[in-house]
Design a protein around this motif. Structure first.
Motif, PDB file in Angstrom:
ATOM      1  N   SER A  99     -72.513  -7.095-110.879  1.00 51.37           N
ATOM      2  CA  SER A  99     -72.506  -7.840-109.771  1.00 51.37           C
ATOM      3  C   SER A  99     -73.264  -9.077-109.864  1.00 51.37           C
ATOM      4  CB  SER A  99     -72.571  -7.279-108.370  1.00 51.37           C
ATOM      5  OG  SER A  99     -73.856  -6.428-108.487  1.00 51.37           O
TER       6      SER A  99
ATOM      7  N   THR B 179     -68.760 -13.507-107.666  1.00 53.49           N
ATOM      8  CA  THR B 179     -68.456 -12.275-106.955  1.00 53.49           C
ATOM      9  C   THR B 179     -66.956 -12.058-106.523  1.00 53.49           C
ATOM     10  OG1 THR B 179     -70.491 -12.465-105.548  1.00 53.49           O
ATOM     11  CG2 THR B 179     -68.760 -11.395-104.475  1.00 53.49           C
TER      12      THR B 179
ATOM     13  N   THR C  98     -64.230  -9.132-107.977  1.00 46.52           N
ATOM     14  CA  THR C  98     -63.779  -8.308-106.759  1.00 46.52           C
ATOM     15  C   THR C  98     -62.205  -8.367-107.029  1.00 46.52           C
ATOM     16  OG1 THR C  98     -65.425  -8.848-105.323  1.00 46.52           O
ATOM     17  CG2 THR C  98     -63.397  -8.139-104.365  1.00 46.52           C
TER      18      THR C  98
ATOM     19  N   LEU D 216     -65.724  -7.413-101.306  1.00 42.70           N
ATOM     20  CA  LEU D 216     -66.040  -8.704-101.720  1.00 42.70           C
ATOM     21  C   LEU D 216     -67.544  -8.469-101.214  1.00 42.70           C
ATOM     22  CD1 LEU D 216     -65.451 -11.372-102.707  1.00 42.70           C
ATOM     23  CD2 LEU D 216     -64.925 -12.111-100.277  1.00 42.70           C
TER      24      LEU D 216
ATOM     25  N   THR E 100     -69.865  -6.273-103.694  1.00 43.06           N
ATOM     26  CA  THR E 100     -70.039  -6.775-104.977  1.00 43.06           C
ATOM     27  C   THR E 100     -70.992  -8.094-104.671  1.00 43.06           C
ATOM     28  OG1 THR E 100     -67.722  -6.433-105.421  1.00 43.06           O
ATOM     29  CG2 THR E 100     -68.820  -8.014-106.759  1.00 43.06           C
ATOM     30  N   ASN E 101     -71.042  -8.786-103.672  1.00 40.43           N
ATOM     31  CA  ASN E 101     -72.100  -9.849-103.582  1.00 40.43           C
ATOM     32  C   ASN E 101     -73.259  -9.484-103.268  1.00 40.43           C
ATOM     33  OD1 ASN E 101     -72.305 -12.879-103.162  1.00 40.43           O
ATOM     34  ND2 ASN E 101     -72.946 -12.158-101.031  1.00 40.43           N
TER      35      ASN E 101
END
Length: 309
Positions: free
Chosen positions: A173, A178, A182, A234, A237-238
């Motif tokens: 990640s 991102t 995703t 999202l 992952t961020n």
């Protein structure tokens, strides 16, 4: 530190979304089979994120390369594996046993982090994970048969898959955009769920208008695709790059707590004494993981044992 707390709060919000959707998904899969439901869910989520990318973040496409494709594929592979193995396992075991075994991912993440990422877990993370695992036991094992069958084996590997998904997400990640990562992950799951539906289910139901038009199905698809999939992964992952895999696992251990609370509010289910003890155990595990009790104890012991200190 501020970014870590924001990340933890965001991941806790994701966990709440996942827990809160349990009731609506359970209603929907009575009309649309699990792999078919997940295929539609992930296709909708992926297409929505792709449209967002093309409209507002098209410049991110310049970062698309084989390495990003590889990272997204591996994240999606472990995520799909977790969903698929859990679904198959539920055909042969009870939901309460499946819930506990899946929760073992909380304990597996620090172990896998050590073996695969060389990240030595703190004593607090290990102890907190153990307490949370016991909490998951009391929350999910009530009235369960204490025996192992083939379904339990499938669900155990489901827990392994979810733990590996957390590990792989933490690994990749921080290195790729991102949104792109995703999207790749979600489309990977969509394709694999579609293949699984064609092999093991009545796949044409995925585009059966009569089934999709049912309120239980389209509302569940809308909620899960937009919030529990597109927005949730999202966010994960961020923000996972700002925290540790062990902390993420403990935060995700709150999912059954949120599921129990929303089931109580939305479906009128009542929490038993065992369930309440389980909720408290999970909360205690999260708290213990953040209190440097072992570091404090070690320093105090050394100080008391060394007269020159």
């Amino acid at each position: 530190m501020k970014k870590q707390w924001i990340a933890d709060a965001s991941l806790l919000a994701v966990t709440f979304i996942w827990g809160a959707t349990f009731v609506v998904v359970q209603n929907a899969i009575s009309f649309l089979e699990p792999l078919s439901f997940n295929a539609v869910r992930f296709w909708i989520a992926g297409i929505c994120l792709l449209i967002w990318l093309l409209l507002f973040q098209r410049s991110s496409l310049q970062h698309f390369n084989r390495s990003l494709l590889y990272a997204g594929f591996w994240m999606g592979l472990w995520l799909f594996s977790g969903y698929a193995l859990q679904t198959i396992g539920l055909l042969y075991t009870t939901s309460s046993k499946a819930g506990f075994i899946t929760g073992l991912s909380v304990v597996l993440v620090p172990l896998f982090s050590f073996f695969f990422l060389k990240q030595k877990p703190t004593a607090n993370a290990v102890f907190g994970s153990i307490i949370a695992a016991f909490g998951l036991y009391f929350l999910t094992m009530e009235r369960a048969e204490l025996s192992i069958n083939q379904g339990d084996v499938f669900v155990f590997f489901c827990a392994v898959s979810f733990a590996m998904h957390i590990i792989i997400t933490g690994k990749y990640s921080a290195h790729y955009p991102t949104l792109l990562l995703t999207i790749m992950q979600i489309f990977t799951v969509a394709v694999m769920c579609s293949i699984g539906a064609f092999l093991f289910e009545d796949a044409p139901n995925m585009w059966n208008g009569a089934i999709l038009a049912k309120r239980q199905v389209w509302t569940a698809l809308l909620i899960t695709s937009l919030f529990a999939t597109a927005a949730a992964f999202l966010i994960q992952t961020n923000f996972q790059k700002y925290t540790t895999a062990a902390r993420v696992a403990l935060i995700f251990a709150m999912e059954p707590v949120f599921a129990a609370v929303t089931a109580y509010i939305g479906a009128g289910e009542r929490l038993s004494v065992s369930s309440i003890i389980g909720c408290v155990g999970i909360l205690c595990g999260m708290i213990v993981s953040e209190i440097p009790i072992f570091s404090w104890f070690s320093k105090r012991t050394l100080t008391q044992g060394n007269p020159r200190t």
